[in-house]
Design a protein around this motif. Structure first.
Motif, mmCIF file in Angstrom:
data_model
loop_
_atom_site.group_PDB
_atom_site.id
_atom_site.type_symbol
_atom_site.label_atom_id
_atom_site.label_comp_id
_atom_site.label_asym_id
_atom_site.label_seq_id
_atom_site.Cartn_x
_atom_site.Cartn_y
_atom_site.Cartn_z
ATOM 1 N N GLU A 198 0.839 -1.199 0.000
ATOM 2 C CA GLU A 198 0.000 0.000 0.000
ATOM 3 C C GLU A 198 0.877 1.253 0.000
ATOM 4 O O GLU A 198 1.864 1.330 0.735
ATOM 5 C CB GLU A 198 -0.873 0.023 1.272
ATOM 6 N N THR A 208 -2.862 -2.047 6.477
ATOM 7 C CA THR A 208 -1.444 -2.369 6.662
ATOM 8 C C THR A 208 -0.952 -3.081 5.406
ATOM 9 O O THR A 208 -1.749 -3.423 4.535
ATOM 10 C CB THR A 208 -1.274 -3.293 7.884
ATOM 11 N N GLN A 213 -6.817 -12.190 5.774
ATOM 12 C CA GLN A 213 -8.135 -12.178 5.132
ATOM 13 C C GLN A 213 -8.948 -13.407 5.508
ATOM 14 O O GLN A 213 -8.402 -14.452 5.871
ATOM 15 C CB GLN A 213 -7.967 -12.142 3.608
ATOM 16 N N GLU A 281 -14.999 0.339 4.491
ATOM 17 C CA GLU A 281 -15.263 -1.069 4.179
ATOM 18 C C GLU A 281 -14.682 -2.034 5.214
ATOM 19 O O GLU A 281 -13.514 -1.972 5.545
ATOM 20 C CB GLU A 281 -14.649 -1.377 2.802
ATOM 21 N N GLU A 283 -15.828 -5.354 4.689
ATOM 22 C CA GLU A 283 -15.934 -6.571 3.903
ATOM 23 C C GLU A 283 -16.615 -6.247 2.584
ATOM 24 O O GLU A 283 -17.520 -5.407 2.544
ATOM 25 C CB GLU A 283 -16.782 -7.551 4.717
ATOM 26 N N GLY A 284 -16.175 -6.894 1.522
ATOM 27 C CA GLY A 284 -16.851 -6.751 0.239
ATOM 28 C C GLY A 284 -17.572 -8.049 -0.089
ATOM 29 O O GLY A 284 -17.026 -9.136 0.150
HETATM 30 P P1 ATP Z 1 -9.682 -0.969 0.299
HETATM 31 O O1 ATP Z 1 -10.592 -0.327 -0.732
HETATM 32 O O2 ATP Z 1 -9.959 -0.544 1.708
HETATM 33 O O3 ATP Z 1 -8.233 -0.933 -0.060
HETATM 34 P P2 ATP Z 1 -10.241 -3.405 -1.047
HETATM 35 O O4 ATP Z 1 -11.585 -3.132 -1.628
HETATM 36 O O5 ATP Z 1 -9.043 -3.310 -1.885
HETATM 37 O O6 ATP Z 1 -10.058 -2.515 0.276
HETATM 38 P P3 ATP Z 1 -10.591 -6.219 -0.985
HETATM 39 O O7 ATP Z 1 -9.619 -6.482 -2.042
HETATM 40 O O8 ATP Z 1 -12.041 -6.309 -1.273
HETATM 41 O O9 ATP Z 1 -10.272 -4.791 -0.315
HETATM 42 O O10 ATP Z 1 -10.210 -7.133 0.265
HETATM 43 C C1 ATP Z 1 -11.184 -7.664 1.136
HETATM 44 C C2 ATP Z 1 -10.966 -7.185 2.561
HETATM 45 O O11 ATP Z 1 -9.626 -7.324 2.976
HETATM 46 C C3 ATP Z 1 -11.290 -5.717 2.798
HETATM 47 O O12 ATP Z 1 -12.672 -5.518 2.995
HETATM 48 C C4 ATP Z 1 -10.523 -5.436 4.075
HETATM 49 O O13 ATP Z 1 -11.251 -5.831 5.224
HETATM 50 C C5 ATP Z 1 -9.311 -6.323 3.930
HETATM 51 N N1 ATP Z 1 -8.166 -5.531 3.475
HETATM 52 C C6 ATP Z 1 -7.855 -5.178 2.204
HETATM 53 N N2 ATP Z 1 -6.730 -4.456 2.178
HETATM 54 C C7 ATP Z 1 -6.303 -4.353 3.454
HETATM 55 C C8 ATP Z 1 -5.163 -3.732 4.083
HETATM 56 N N3 ATP Z 1 -4.232 -3.108 3.368
HETATM 57 N N4 ATP Z 1 -5.062 -3.830 5.427
HETATM 58 C C9 ATP Z 1 -5.990 -4.472 6.167
HETATM 59 N N5 ATP Z 1 -7.056 -5.090 5.633
HETATM 60 C C10 ATP Z 1 -7.217 -5.031 4.294
#
Ligand code: ATP
Length: 464
Positions: A198, A208, A213, A281, A283-284
């Motif tokens: 990130e 982080t 996950q 978010e 959870e998606g």
């Molecule tokens: P965001 O938009 O917040 O970066 P994302 O839509 O990319 O999230 P997904 O790829 O849908 O996230 O991942 C599913 C879940 O994993 C997210 O809902 C979140 O709870 C968790 N998650 C994703 N990226 C991170 C991260 N860098 N740190 C902590 N948890 C994460």
């Protein structure tokens, strides 16, 4: 947020990683209570999604997989955030965040050129560090962590740390189909670490670079996907509220069709209203169609389809995916449960209490002798030894009883069992409820069963 961060550190939930070396940005370690909380959350997810259903099985796939996996999934080409660098401070920022923090423009999904134009033209957008307005062009930055397998660091040995657990499920679709007795509709669940480089991690364990996950791919016959999608949105909502999360702090957010990821037909997020970040978010829940299986079929040359034994129909299943982050969910549960309460008519006139559902509370019950002296303490130790092993139990004989209660309230222990002088006469103990602070007298012989019931039904949380 500062309050939550210092609370988490003080009580042994979460520490800055490598703290003795000054820490490393965006890495955190879980302490004795944090590890129990996160484990309980993962266990509850697994219990509800895998053990309580007969249509979901689990896998645990590798973190380092064949690089072609990420080509097929689209991560190599498109798992990017837009990066800009400030020429005045040398700092790098996520272009969409920079725009959204200074303006009301919704930057998600804009191209690099579009973001560059907005940043150049909108005077409100400034370098948060020095107020400068001299930025490089926005350019895509791939979030996958690279590594090399074996001793030679050449392009032929380039590999990636998985950025999501989902692909390890798709690549095992055929294995699971061939070696277990699943029939469509069915799901495959997985929990584990994922890695994303990130650009701007932050908000403590919310974002982080290394995180855990909890994902499930639910394979369905095309045409039934929309209904299954609704089912899973509801299931997941119920999981959070069933574990005591306040529904007022939860909402469902529908992604507008023009912003959907390349693989998605419809995506709904379950969001939590974090006090420091607003609705974000947790959870998606996505309808990924047959995108992933079709792409892996194309890239691997394998047939990834399902044959319905009853009708003889052959099809590539559609997939409904609830994808949550264990760390982010743990943070939401902590924030949701944290209270500072004023107490009436007590010598101590306030308490910090973590009103966690008993099922996820790090310590389920504490056993106290009213006094350290024999034979009260021996009796308490006997009870403690009898209860431990069923779940995490804490024994404490030091300090005033009120202080001991407060300490347990603060870490979210739902029940305290106290052995007093009367116990020696009547073989009864008191069970104190964290939330109501009511005490009830229970025969020692019934304590185990009573606690078991209170923990599984979460009666303490039900009374909140
Ligand atoms: P965001 O938009 O917040 O970066 P994302 O839509 O990319 O999230 P997904 O790829 O849908 O996230 O991942 C599913 C879940 O994993 C997210 O809902 C979140 O709870 C968790 N998650 C994703 N990226 C991170 C991260 N860098 N740190 C902590 N948890 C994460």
């Amino acid at each position: 947020m500062d309050k939550i961060v210092s609370f988490c550190k003080r009580r042994g939930f979460v520490y800055q990683s490598s703290e003795i070396y000054g820490g490393i940005r965006s890495s955190y370690d879980y302490g004795p209570l944090g590890v129990e909380l996160k484990k309980n959350i993962k266990d509850e997810w697994w219990r509800r999604l895998v053990h309580m259903r007969d249509d979901v099985v689990g896998v645990d796939s590798a973190i380092i997989q064949h690089p072609r996996v990420w080509e097929a999934s689209g991560h190599t080409a498109t798992f990017n955030d837009m990066l800009v660098e400030s020429r005045t401070s040398g700092r790098r920022y996520r272009a969409d965040h920079l725009i959204e923090e200074a303006t009301e423009i919704d930057a998600e999904g804009l191209s690099a050129e579009e973001m560059t134009k907005v940043i150049r033209e909108d005077e409100r957008i400034k370098d948060p560090v020095d107020g400068g307005r001299d930025f490089t062009e926005a350019r895509p930055f791939n979030l996958m962590f690279e590594t090399y397998t074996g001793p030679v660091k050449g392009p032929e040995n380039l590999a990636f740390l998985r950025p999501e657990t989902a692909q390890g499920i798709f690549t095992n679709f055929k294995n699971v189909l061939d070696t277990s007795r699943v029939k469509v509709p069915f799901g495959i669940a997985q929990q584990g670490k994922s890695f994303r480089n990130e650009i701007t991690p932050g908000n403590f364990i919310f974002r982080t670079r290394e995180f855990e996950q909890m994902e499930m791919e639910f394979f369905v016959e095309p045409g039934t996907d929309e209904e299954w999608h609704e089912t899973w949105i509801q299931e997941r909502w119920d999981w959070y509220t069933g574990l005591g999360m306040d529904p007022e702090n939860l909402r469902v957010y529908e992604h507008p069709p023009e912003k959907l990821s390349h693989y998605s037909k419809r995506t709904v997020d379950i969001e939590y209203d974090f006090p420091f970040a607003g609705w974000s978010e947790l959870e998606g829940v996505a309808n990924r169609t047959d995108y992933d299986l079709s792409r892996h079929a194309e890239f691997s040359g394998q047939k990834l389809e399902y044959i319905d034994q009853g009708t003889g129909n052959r099809f590539v299943p559609y997939v409904i995916e609830p994808a949550a982050g264990a760390d982010r969910v743990a943070l939401a549960f902590i924030v949701d449960a944290y209270r500072e309460e004023e107490l009436e008519g007590e010598s101590d006139d306030s308490r910090v209490v973590l009103k966690l559902h008993p099922r996820i509370a790090p310590v389920k019950a504490a056993v106290f002798p009213l006094t350290k002296k024999e034979p009260v303490s021996t009796k308490a130790r006997e009870l403690y030894n009898d209860l431990r092993g069923d779940y995490s139990i804490f024994y404490d004989e030091t300090g005033a009883i009120g202080r001991r209660y407060r300490r347990q309230d603060e870490i979210g222990t739902p029940f305290c069992v106290t052995v007093d002088f009367d116990t020696l006469e009547d073989d009864q103990v008191t069970i104190r409820d964290r939330d109501t602070m009511q005490q009830e007298r229970v025969p020692i012989s019934e304590v185990r069963e009573r606690l078991q019931r209170l923990i599984s039904t979460g009666s303490a949380a039900a009374e909140r």
